[in-house]
Design an enzyme around this catalytic site. Structure first.
Site, PDB file in Angstrom:
ATOM      1  CG  HIS A   1      -0.745   0.515   2.314  1.00 62.30           C
ATOM      2  ND1 HIS A   1       0.347  -0.488   3.454  1.00 62.30           N
ATOM      3  CD2 HIS A   1       0.292   1.507   3.047  1.00 62.30           C
ATOM      4  CE1 HIS A   1       1.258   0.107   4.164  1.00 62.30           C
ATOM      5  NE2 HIS A   1       0.760   1.014   4.643  1.00 62.30           N
TER       6      HIS A   1
HETATM    7  C1  UD1 Z   1      -1.718   5.213   6.256  1.00 61.24           C
HETATM    8  C2  UD1 Z   1      -0.743   5.289   7.096  1.00 61.24           C
HETATM    9  C3  UD1 Z   1       0.974   4.464   6.549  1.00 61.24           C
HETATM   10  C4  UD1 Z   1       0.640   2.794   7.286  1.00 61.24           C
HETATM   11  C5  UD1 Z   1      -0.885   3.372   6.248  1.00 61.24           C
HETATM   12  C6  UD1 Z   1      -1.956   1.415   6.989  1.00 61.24           C
HETATM   13  C7  UD1 Z   1       0.127   7.663   6.700  1.00 61.24           C
HETATM   14  C8  UD1 Z   1       1.243   8.525   5.705  1.00 61.24           C
HETATM   15  N1  UD1 Z   1       0.086   6.467   6.235  1.00 61.24           N
HETATM   16  O1  UD1 Z   1      -1.994   5.643   5.527  1.00 61.24           O
HETATM   17  O2  UD1 Z   1       1.862   4.190   7.353  1.00 61.24           O
HETATM   18  O3  UD1 Z   1       1.187   2.166   7.356  1.00 61.24           O
HETATM   19  O4  UD1 Z   1      -1.700   3.365   6.815  1.00 61.24           O
HETATM   20  O5  UD1 Z   1      -3.721   1.742   6.631  1.00 61.24           O
HETATM   21  O6  UD1 Z   1      -0.665   8.411   8.164  1.00 61.24           O
HETATM   22  N2  UD1 Z   1      -9.548   4.847   3.880  1.00 61.24           N
HETATM   23  C9  UD1 Z   1     -10.664   4.379   3.300  1.00 61.24           C
HETATM   24  N3  UD1 Z   1     -11.171   4.113   4.442  1.00 61.24           N
HETATM   25  C10 UD1 Z   1     -10.182   4.283   5.671  1.00 61.24           C
HETATM   26  C11 UD1 Z   1      -8.962   4.750   5.464  1.00 61.24           C
HETATM   27  C12 UD1 Z   1      -9.038   5.244   4.516  1.00 61.24           C
HETATM   28  O7  UD1 Z   1     -11.147   3.838   2.814  1.00 61.24           O
HETATM   29  O8  UD1 Z   1     -10.625   3.488   7.118  1.00 61.24           O
HETATM   30  C13 UD1 Z   1      -8.713   5.413   2.290  1.00 61.24           C
HETATM   31  C14 UD1 Z   1      -8.396   6.596   2.028  1.00 61.24           C
HETATM   32  O9  UD1 Z   1      -9.710   7.687   2.026  1.00 61.24           O
HETATM   33  C15 UD1 Z   1      -7.658   7.121   1.448  1.00 61.24           C
HETATM   34  C16 UD1 Z   1      -6.629   6.095   1.016  1.00 61.24           C
HETATM   35  O10 UD1 Z   1      -7.521   4.875   2.291  1.00 61.24           O
HETATM   36  O11 UD1 Z   1      -8.170   7.356   0.234  1.00 61.24           O
HETATM   37  C17 UD1 Z   1      -6.043   6.097   2.208  1.00 61.24           C
HETATM   38  O12 UD1 Z   1      -5.889   6.703   3.502  1.00 61.24           O
HETATM   39  P1  UD1 Z   1      -4.674   7.760   4.332  1.00 61.24           P
HETATM   40  O13 UD1 Z   1      -5.210   7.236   5.683  1.00 61.24           O
HETATM   41  O14 UD1 Z   1      -5.066   8.692   3.855  1.00 61.24           O
HETATM   42  O15 UD1 Z   1      -3.537   6.647   4.324  1.00 61.24           O
HETATM   43  P2  UD1 Z   1      -2.882   5.186   4.111  1.00 61.24           P
HETATM   44  O16 UD1 Z   1      -2.142   5.427   2.910  1.00 61.24           O
HETATM   45  O17 UD1 Z   1      -3.800   4.409   4.654  1.00 61.24           O
END
Ligand code: UD1
Length: 380
Positions: A214
């Site tokens: 990811h």
């Molecule tokens: C974040 C952390 C990363 C960690 C990862 C584990 C940062 C910079 N990165 O990355 O270090 O390894 O979490 O998961 O904080 N989304 C959903 N549902 C959710 C949460 C997120 O659909 O419950 C989607 C969001 O809308 C977004 C994407 O997933 O499009 C990424 O979520 P985001 O929290 O921005 O960062 P991660 O890539 O999850």
């Protein structure tokens, strides 16, 4: 005394569980839990609270998705009034996600003593959002709890006083050890994910590799993502893959129109898995392909070979002593590492020092001593 723990994303939940438990067990300390809402889905969030028996957060800021800057700003705006109205005696942040950064900034600006759990890890790659978060949070922290020797060395070389660094071990491994016997069986995880029954049976009976990817560097660029998925499809001709798709990866695959690459071979795609399901798969996998930080540590603790698809790791002990191989980002290197692993059974390792399930107890003892004015901080 009140200790405010601030969490927001999936890996935070795994790390805070044993800390909340140890804080609750300490008569002199009263824990408070604030959830930023960075991760909000059941699969990324509430299932972890249930399985790991984390108390319900006292407050949820519900910041949701956005760019890193948007998330950080929203969390800061939400936290400032809360922490300034009733300042805790100490704030604890864990890991390196955007919630960790935002909470550390607010605590530091309000003059609230700050403890960082998993301090000092450095990939040396500032293009990773997490690396920037780590650097800033450590700079602002009063107490720095480390999980491996490299972290101590990094902090000392950055000028942090050794008196503020406490080598406590790894809270993620506390959780792993506490939950290992409750890990979900592979067959039930695969059928629960709606996988094709014949393919699931093949995976459970003949062996499989578990895949999680990811990191923005692997999944945000459509060309890079396509070549990685092509590589996985080729690997799946040799061994069944169980690929737990992170929401970010799923969104990128869909927007790049690459879904078909996952349908054409022995790849079982699952939604993000609960903790007990993920460790159940990890324990039984022949090997793991990942770009996650936590999974590099969990595989080392479980003795399962791990191929990390990155050029650097902030957790070098997993390579020096554990089962992790830093494969790099070349597709050819990944293919040959898989061949070597299948032929030779994979890298063996040993458990790093202090990964003994007691890190959270040591953290709470150090905080208790620090706030009580006792001189219990160990020299690093
Ligand atoms: C974040 C952390 C990363 C960690 C990862 C584990 C940062 C910079 N990165 O990355 O270090 O390894 O979490 O998961 O904080 N989304 C959903 N549902 C959710 C949460 C997120 O659909 O419950 C989607 C969001 O809308 C977004 C994407 O997933 O499009 C990424 O979520 P985001 O929290 O921005 O960062 P991660 O890539 O999850």
């Amino acid at each position: 005394r009140t200790i405010c723990c601030i969490v927001g994303a999936r890996p935070n939940f795994v790390k805070i569980a044993p800390i909340m438990r140890a804080l609750t067990d300490c008569d002199r300390l009263t824990p408070q839990l604030i959830h930023t809402g960075q991760h909000y889905d059941v699969a990324m969030n509430s299932i972890f609270f249930d399985e790991l028996e984390i108390p319900r957060p006292d407050i949820n800021l519900e910041v949701g998705s956005g760019t890193g800057t948007e998330q950080t700003a929203r969390i800061m705006l939400g936290l400032e009034p809360i922490l300034s109205t009733r300042p805790p005696d100490m704030a604890i942040v864990v890991g390196d996600v955007n919630s960790t950064l935002a909470a550390a900034l607010v605590a530091a600006k309000l003059g609230i003593p700050l403890a960082h759990v998993e301090a000092g890890l450095r990939s040396g790659d500032r293009s990773m959002p997490e690396e920037v978060n780590r650097l800033v949070v450590d700079r602002l922290s009063d107490l720095l709890f480390t999980s491996e020797q490299s972290a101590i060395d990094n902090l000392i070389s950055e000028g942090v006083s050794p008196r503020r660094i406490v080598f406590v071990g790894n809270v993620m491994i506390d959780t792993l050890r506490a939950c290992s016997t409750r890990a979900a069986p592979v067959r039930s995880t695969l059928s629960g994910a709606g996988a094709d029954p014949a393919l699931s049976e093949q995976a459970a009976a003949l062996g499989f590799a578990f895949v999680t990817l990811h990191r923005p560097s692997n999944v945000d660029d459509p060309e890079r993502l396509e070549s990685l998925l092509n590589a996985l499809a080729r690997i799946a001709r040799k061994i069944t893959l169980v690929f737990a798709l992170h929401p970010r990866t799923r969104a990128m695959i869909e927007s790049a129109g690459l879904d078909a690459l996952l349908l054409t071979s022995s790849i079982i795609v699952t939604p993000p898995l609960s903790y007990l399901r993920a460790i159940g798969l990890m324990k039984e996998a022949r090997f793991v392909i990942t770009d996650s930080g936590g999974v590099q540590e969990e595989t080392t603790a479980l003795g399962i070979p791990c191929l990390t698809v990155r050029d650097s790791t902030e957790r070098p002990v997993t390579v020096q002593q554990g089962t992790n191989i830093l494969v790099g980002t070349s597709i050819e290197a990944l293919a040959s590492a898989v061949d070597d692993t299948l032929a030779g059974g994979g890298k063996r390792g040993q458990i790093p020092p202090m990964w003994d399930g007691k890190a959270a107890e040591r953290i709470v003892a150090a905080i208790d001593a620090h706030l009580g004015g006792r001189h219990a901080l160990l020299p690093a």
